[in-house]
Design a protein around this motif. Structure first.
Motif, short mmCIF file in Angstrom:
data_model
loop_
_atom_site.label_atom_id
_atom_site.label_comp_id
_atom_site.label_asym_id
_atom_site.label_seq_id
_atom_site.Cartn_x
_atom_site.Cartn_y
_atom_site.Cartn_z
N ALA A 87 39.98 19.26 43.80
CA ALA A 87 38.91 18.59 44.54
C ALA A 87 37.53 18.93 43.96
O ALA A 87 36.53 18.94 44.68
CB ALA A 87 38.97 18.95 46.02
N ARG A 88 37.49 19.25 42.67
CA ARG A 88 36.26 19.49 41.90
C ARG A 88 35.48 20.74 42.33
O ARG A 88 34.71 21.28 41.55
CB ARG A 88 35.32 18.29 41.97
N HIS A 89 35.67 21.23 43.54
CA HIS A 89 34.83 22.32 44.05
C HIS A 89 35.62 23.58 44.42
O HIS A 89 35.01 24.57 44.83
CB HIS A 89 34.04 21.86 45.28
N TYR A 90 36.93 23.55 44.28
CA TYR A 90 37.73 24.67 44.75
C TYR A 90 38.63 25.17 43.64
O TYR A 90 39.16 24.39 42.84
CB TYR A 90 38.56 24.27 45.97
N GLN A 91 38.83 26.48 43.65
CA GLN A 91 39.66 27.10 42.62
C GLN A 91 40.46 28.24 43.25
O GLN A 91 39.94 29.02 44.06
CB GLN A 91 38.78 27.65 41.49
N PHE A 92 41.73 28.31 42.87
CA PHE A 92 42.60 29.40 43.34
C PHE A 92 43.29 30.02 42.13
O PHE A 92 43.74 29.30 41.23
CB PHE A 92 43.65 28.87 44.32
N SER A 93 43.38 31.33 42.11
CA SER A 93 44.06 32.02 41.01
C SER A 93 44.90 33.17 41.55
O SER A 93 44.61 33.72 42.62
CB SER A 93 43.06 32.55 39.98
N LEU A 94 45.94 33.50 40.80
CA LEU A 94 46.84 34.58 41.17
C LEU A 94 47.25 35.31 39.89
O LEU A 94 47.56 34.66 38.88
CB LEU A 94 48.07 34.04 41.89
N GLY A 95 47.25 36.64 39.93
CA GLY A 95 47.61 37.38 38.72
C GLY A 95 47.91 38.83 39.00
O GLY A 95 47.87 39.31 40.14
N ALA A 96 48.20 39.55 37.92
CA ALA A 96 48.53 40.97 37.99
C ALA A 96 47.55 41.76 37.13
O ALA A 96 47.20 41.34 36.02
CB ALA A 96 49.96 41.22 37.52
N ASN A 97 47.12 42.88 37.67
CA ASN A 97 46.20 43.77 36.98
C ASN A 97 46.93 45.07 36.66
O ASN A 97 47.52 45.68 37.56
CB ASN A 97 44.99 44.05 37.87
N ILE A 98 46.89 45.48 35.41
CA ILE A 98 47.53 46.73 34.99
C ILE A 98 46.45 47.71 34.55
O ILE A 98 45.70 47.41 33.61
CB ILE A 98 48.54 46.49 33.85
N HIS A 99 46.35 48.85 35.20
CA HIS A 99 45.33 49.86 34.91
C HIS A 99 45.98 51.02 34.16
O HIS A 99 47.03 51.52 34.55
CB HIS A 99 44.69 50.37 36.20
N TRP A 100 45.31 51.47 33.10
CA TRP A 100 45.85 52.57 32.30
C TRP A 100 44.69 53.27 31.59
O TRP A 100 43.56 52.82 31.62
CB TRP A 100 46.86 52.06 31.28
N GLY A 101 44.99 54.37 30.95
CA GLY A 101 43.98 55.12 30.22
C GLY A 101 44.63 56.04 29.21
O GLY A 101 45.82 56.38 29.32
N ASN A 102 43.86 56.46 28.22
CA ASN A 102 44.39 57.36 27.19
C ASN A 102 44.86 58.68 27.79
O ASN A 102 45.74 59.35 27.24
CB ASN A 102 43.33 57.62 26.12
N ASN A 103 44.26 59.08 28.92
CA ASN A 103 44.61 60.35 29.54
C ASN A 103 45.48 60.17 30.79
O ASN A 103 45.79 61.15 31.46
CB ASN A 103 43.34 61.11 29.90
N LEU A 143 48.65 43.34 42.47
CA LEU A 143 48.54 41.89 42.52
C LEU A 143 47.18 41.51 43.08
O LEU A 143 46.62 42.20 43.94
CB LEU A 143 49.65 41.30 43.40
N GLU A 144 46.67 40.37 42.59
CA GLU A 144 45.32 39.97 42.97
C GLU A 144 45.23 38.44 43.04
O GLU A 144 45.70 37.74 42.15
CB GLU A 144 44.32 40.50 41.95
N SER A 145 44.65 37.94 44.12
CA SER A 145 44.39 36.51 44.25
C SER A 145 42.89 36.29 44.45
O SER A 145 42.19 37.18 44.95
CB SER A 145 45.17 35.91 45.43
N LYS A 146 42.42 35.12 44.05
CA LYS A 146 41.00 34.84 44.14
C LYS A 146 40.79 33.39 44.60
O LYS A 146 41.42 32.46 44.07
CB LYS A 146 40.32 35.07 42.79
N PHE A 147 39.91 33.22 45.56
CA PHE A 147 39.50 31.90 46.05
C PHE A 147 38.03 31.72 45.66
O PHE A 147 37.19 32.58 45.92
CB PHE A 147 39.66 31.81 47.56
N SER A 148 37.73 30.55 45.04
CA SER A 148 36.38 30.31 44.55
C SER A 148 35.89 28.94 45.00
O SER A 148 36.68 27.98 45.12
CB SER A 148 36.33 30.37 43.01
N PHE A 149 34.59 28.87 45.25
CA PHE A 149 33.92 27.61 45.59
C PHE A 149 32.90 27.32 44.49
O PHE A 149 32.06 28.16 44.18
CB PHE A 149 33.25 27.70 46.95
#
Length: 286
Positions: free
Chosen positions: A254-270, A278-284
């Motif tokens: 509908a030109r004005h709305y956006q939905f996303s779904l994904g996975a975030n992996i956090h890591w570090g050398n130490n 899991l993360e979802s996002k609603f955007s206007f």
């Protein structure tokens, strides 16, 4: 004549004393350092960021309001291989030592942000701010086309964080001539609170295989404690970065709305382990 000379001398003396008072901090300096033996430091992991995530029209501006929902996966992560550097004082010194340090990695379940993008031909720039739950400011730059986009971003934030430490410090008080004295002591703090700057920067790539669909990837490096100090003393080790991979899929409708779904992996050398959520996002868009 004599009285005038005494009066001028008194005026000069007052001016000289005032200057000495103002300049005293420049001649007397403090330094030293602190070594952490055991420590736990709160780290508020940021939500994923992938830029506009759709094909922006040439020579146009877009505003994007985002609300992110996350399933928190808070972890008490041990940081392997953290070592204190040597601390040298006027009268005392500490040799190198191991530090038993943890990140309390936390993810706030709801965050919100606003971004303003402008596009000239295929070049895109953006500025934004958000709350996660504490405030941050963000800059974006990259390229945006009908089939893909890629860019870089950086942000600076402020957060109220907690920490618990058992540490030894050396407090030096000296002057620019190189003379001074030292005192040493212990910081034994459980559940202390501080206000700290944090920094995040990274890259993102979006591919538009179909008209309204987006495949997204981002790689970011986040430093939850931007400056290496503790209670006013230089810290004998550097806080490590938290790296994040994000893989997601989005849909614009509908030109004005956006939905996303994904996975975030956090890591570090130490890091002793990888942490994901899991993360979802609603955007206007407007």
């Amino acid at each position: 004549m004599k009285n005038e000379f005494i009066f001028e001398l008194m005026k000069f003396s007052k001016i000289f004393n005032s200057l000495c008072f103002l300049l005293m901090p420049f001649f007397f300096v403090g330094c030293g350092g602190v070594q952490v033996h055991r420590g736990r430091f709160e780290a508020m992991a940021p939500d994923a960021y992938v830029g506009p995530a759709f094909a922006v029209k040439n020579d146009s501006n877009v505003r994007k309001v985002n609300v992110s929902l996350r399933i928190p996966n808070n972890k008490h992560v041990h940081l392997n291989g953290i070592e204190n550097d040597a601390v040298e004082g006027y009268e005392y010194s500490f040799g190198p030592s191991e530090a038993d340090v943890y990140y309390d990695l936390k993810m706030f379940p709801v965050s919100a942000s606003f971004d303003y993008f402008t596009k000239k031909r295929f070049m895109l720039g953006g500025i934004g701010f958000g709350f996660n739950p504490y405030p941050y400011f963000r800059l974006t730059g990259g390229v945006n086309s009908s089939y893909f986009e890629m860019g870089a971003f950086s942000s600076l934030g402020l957060a109220i964080v907690s920490y618990s430490v058992y540490a030894s410090y050396i407090d030096d008080q000296g002057n620019l001539a190189g003379a001074g004295t030292s005192t040493k002591g212990v910081i034994d703090c459980d559940g202390c609170i501080d206000v700290r700057f944090n920094g995040n920067f990274g890259l993102y790539v979006n591919v538009f295989p179909f008209r309204n669909f987006t495949l997204s990837y981002s790689l970011s490096a986040f430093k939850p404690w931007l400056f290496n100090d503790l209670e006013g003393y230089p810290l004998a080790f550097a806080f490590p970065f938290i790296f994040s991979h994000y893989f997601g899929v989005g849909y614009t409708f509908a030109r004005h709305y956006q939905f996303s779904l994904g996975a975030n992996i956090h890591w570090g050398n130490n890091f002793s382990e990888k942490v994901w959520n899991l993360e979802s996002k609603f955007s206007f868009l407007f």
